[in-house]
Scaffold this active site. Structure first.
Site, PDB file in Angstrom:
ATOM      1  N   SER A 113       4.143  -7.870   1.600  1.00 32.65           N
ATOM      2  CA  SER A 113       2.324  -7.063   2.175  1.00 32.65           C
ATOM      3  C   SER A 113       1.778  -9.189   1.729  1.00 32.65           C
ATOM      4  O   SER A 113       1.946  -9.751   0.467  1.00 32.65           O
ATOM      5  CB  SER A 113       0.973  -6.679   0.973  1.00 32.65           C
ATOM      6  OG  SER A 113       0.007  -6.566   1.190  1.00 32.65           O
ATOM      7  N   HIS A 117      -6.586 -17.058   2.615  1.00 26.86           N
ATOM      8  CA  HIS A 117      -7.838 -17.554   2.909  1.00 26.86           C
ATOM      9  C   HIS A 117      -7.649 -19.036   2.635  1.00 26.86           C
ATOM     10  O   HIS A 117      -6.801 -19.573   1.775  1.00 26.86           O
ATOM     11  CB  HIS A 117      -8.674 -16.876   1.376  1.00 26.86           C
ATOM     12  CG  HIS A 117      -9.051 -15.313   0.968  1.00 26.86           C
ATOM     13  ND1 HIS A 117      -9.520 -14.801   2.354  1.00 26.86           N
ATOM     14  CD2 HIS A 117      -8.312 -14.610   0.465  1.00 26.86           C
ATOM     15  CE1 HIS A 117      -9.172 -13.688   1.534  1.00 26.86           C
ATOM     16  NE2 HIS A 117      -8.988 -12.917   0.908  1.00 26.86           N
ATOM     17  N   HIS A 127      -3.591 -11.460   7.533  1.00 25.87           N
ATOM     18  CA  HIS A 127      -3.676 -10.032   6.771  1.00 25.87           C
ATOM     19  C   HIS A 127      -2.713  -9.521   7.022  1.00 25.87           C
ATOM     20  O   HIS A 127      -2.227  -9.355   8.659  1.00 25.87           O
ATOM     21  CB  HIS A 127      -4.726  -9.132   6.073  1.00 25.87           C
ATOM     22  CG  HIS A 127      -3.732  -7.710   6.158  1.00 25.87           C
ATOM     23  ND1 HIS A 127      -3.802  -7.107   6.802  1.00 25.87           N
ATOM     24  CD2 HIS A 127      -3.938  -7.515   4.419  1.00 25.87           C
ATOM     25  CE1 HIS A 127      -3.184  -6.323   6.253  1.00 25.87           C
ATOM     26  NE2 HIS A 127      -2.881  -6.263   4.818  1.00 25.87           N
ATOM     27  N   HIS A 165      -3.239 -11.957  19.845  1.00 26.15           N
ATOM     28  CA  HIS A 165      -3.200 -10.006  20.374  1.00 26.15           C
ATOM     29  C   HIS A 165      -1.326 -10.624  20.918  1.00 26.15           C
ATOM     30  O   HIS A 165      -1.112  -9.292  20.781  1.00 26.15           O
ATOM     31  CB  HIS A 165      -4.272  -9.871  21.128  1.00 26.15           C
ATOM     32  CG  HIS A 165      -4.923  -9.610  19.783  1.00 26.15           C
ATOM     33  ND1 HIS A 165      -4.883  -8.050  20.276  1.00 26.15           N
ATOM     34  CD2 HIS A 165      -6.415  -9.877  19.600  1.00 26.15           C
ATOM     35  CE1 HIS A 165      -6.053  -7.298  18.829  1.00 26.15           C
ATOM     36  NE2 HIS A 165      -7.075  -8.668  18.273  1.00 26.15           N
ATOM     37  N   GLY A 277       0.250   3.489  -9.894  1.00 24.90           N
ATOM     38  CA  GLY A 277       0.592   2.432 -10.986  1.00 24.90           C
ATOM     39  C   GLY A 277       1.111   1.500 -10.598  1.00 24.90           C
ATOM     40  O   GLY A 277       1.879   0.818 -12.025  1.00 24.90           O
ATOM     41  N   GLY A 278       0.591   0.298  -9.501  1.00 22.54           N
ATOM     42  CA  GLY A 278       1.025  -0.697  -8.606  1.00 22.54           C
ATOM     43  C   GLY A 278       0.185  -2.102 -10.090  1.00 22.54           C
ATOM     44  O   GLY A 278      -0.885  -1.328 -11.167  1.00 22.54           O
ATOM     45  N   ASN A 279       0.538  -3.205  -9.406  1.00 25.09           N
ATOM     46  CA  ASN A 279       0.721  -3.950 -10.298  1.00 25.09           C
ATOM     47  C   ASN A 279      -1.346  -4.933  -9.650  1.00 25.09           C
ATOM     48  O   ASN A 279      -1.449  -5.019  -9.129  1.00 25.09           O
ATOM     49  CB  ASN A 279       1.167  -5.235 -10.382  1.00 25.09           C
ATOM     50  CG  ASN A 279       0.845  -6.693 -10.548  1.00 25.09           C
ATOM     51  OD1 ASN A 279      -0.142  -6.957 -11.086  1.00 25.09           O
ATOM     52  ND2 ASN A 279       1.694  -7.223 -11.197  1.00 25.09           N
TER      53      ASN A 279
END
Length: 294
Positions: A113, A117, A127, A165, A277-279
């Protein structure tokens, strides 16, 4: 018991790391190539930090983790490129939402992911993510989208939008995938319903893709990742030569507020990460470093 998905998990997680390395190398090259007159100082480099998924009470099992990559440079004001490989059991709330989890709450998930910015208001925020998830079923998801921060750049017929696109359209059509459906899915997903406005100028989005041909689905997801390197860096390299004004910066900071609103109110990836429970540090790294709600 032999895991029927073991080889697929290894191949997918290895690919996400390879893609991370390629993207980080290109972003650092952009930092080095930026004109010194507009971007004084030393070019930024990624700083990587490993993390482990939170352990469940009394459970000493390895639940996976990941590596967060953060770049705070002279062009990328704040950029996160993260990879993760996590496993465990869904909560009853999450179990009800995930395909195949109604039969068994255990899951495995890997992905990449990124969020960028930019310091220059004329350089759009970007993103991208791709992921592979396994319950008693398995599927791929991912996509990429562009968010200009200046009103004049949010025209869906702008050169940036057309280029972005077209790259993803080519990637979809090369694999016989329905680009128009994925574009529509992106437009509908990245929409701020409380303001009734789009987050940006779109891209593609897909989730829970399992056509029955794993190799084809994996190849498509790989090309979506590769497409990002053709879709965004050329825009960044062209736009980074544009000077900006204080008024441009003010508009950028206000528009960034819309980004925060979407990620905290609607983004499924944020919810998935926090509820499994991710960071927290990497999950919320999508937040812009400076923002205004006047």
């Amino acid at each position: 018991m032999t895991d029927p998905y073991a080889d697929k998990k290894t191949r997918a997680s290895t690919w996400f790391k390879t893609l991370r390395d390629d993207i980080c190398a290109e972003f650092e090259a952009v930092e080095r190539d930026a004109p010194d007159a507009l971007y004084p100082g030393e070019p930024g480099k990624f700083v990587f930090e490993d993390w482990k998924r939170k352990q469940e009470d009394g459970n000493a099992l390895d639940l996976g983790g990941g590596t967060g990559g953060m770049l705070r440079g002279r062009v990328f004001e704040k950029c996160g490129v993260h990879i993760s490989v996590v496993k465990g059991e869904f909560t009853p709330e999450m179990q009800a939402r995930q395909p195949g989890a109604d039969k068994d709450p255990r899951f495995w998930a890997a992905g990449i992911s990124l969020i960028g910015h930019m310091k220059n208001p004329h350089m759009p925020c970007v993103h991208m993510n791709t992921r592979y998830i396994v319950t008693t079923q398995d599927w791929f998801g991912g996509g990429g989208d562009l968010t200009p921060t200046q009103a004049k750049d949010r025209d869906p017929n702008s050169p940036d939008a057309q280029h972005f696109h077209s790259v993803y359209k080519d990637a979809c059509e090369a694999h016989g995938r329905d680009y128009e459906a994925y574009k529509k899915w992106c437009d509908e997903y990245f929409h701020l319903h409380h303001r009734d406005e789009p987050r940006g100028i779109g891209g593609i989005f897909y989730d829970r893709v399992n056509t029955g041909d794993w190799e084809a689905d994996f190849a498509f997801t790989q090309d979506v990742g590769r497409a990002f390197l053709s879709a965004y860096p050329p825009i960044a390299r062209q736009r980074m030569h544009q000077p900006w004004t204080d008024a441009d910066r003010e508009e950028q900071l206000i528009q960034r507020g819309r980004y925060v609103e979407f990620n905290l109110l609607y983004d499924r990836g944020t919810t998935f990460g926090l509820k499994t429970g991710g960071n927290v540090k990497t999950i919320l790294s999508s937040m812009p470093p400076v923002v205004r709600w006047p």
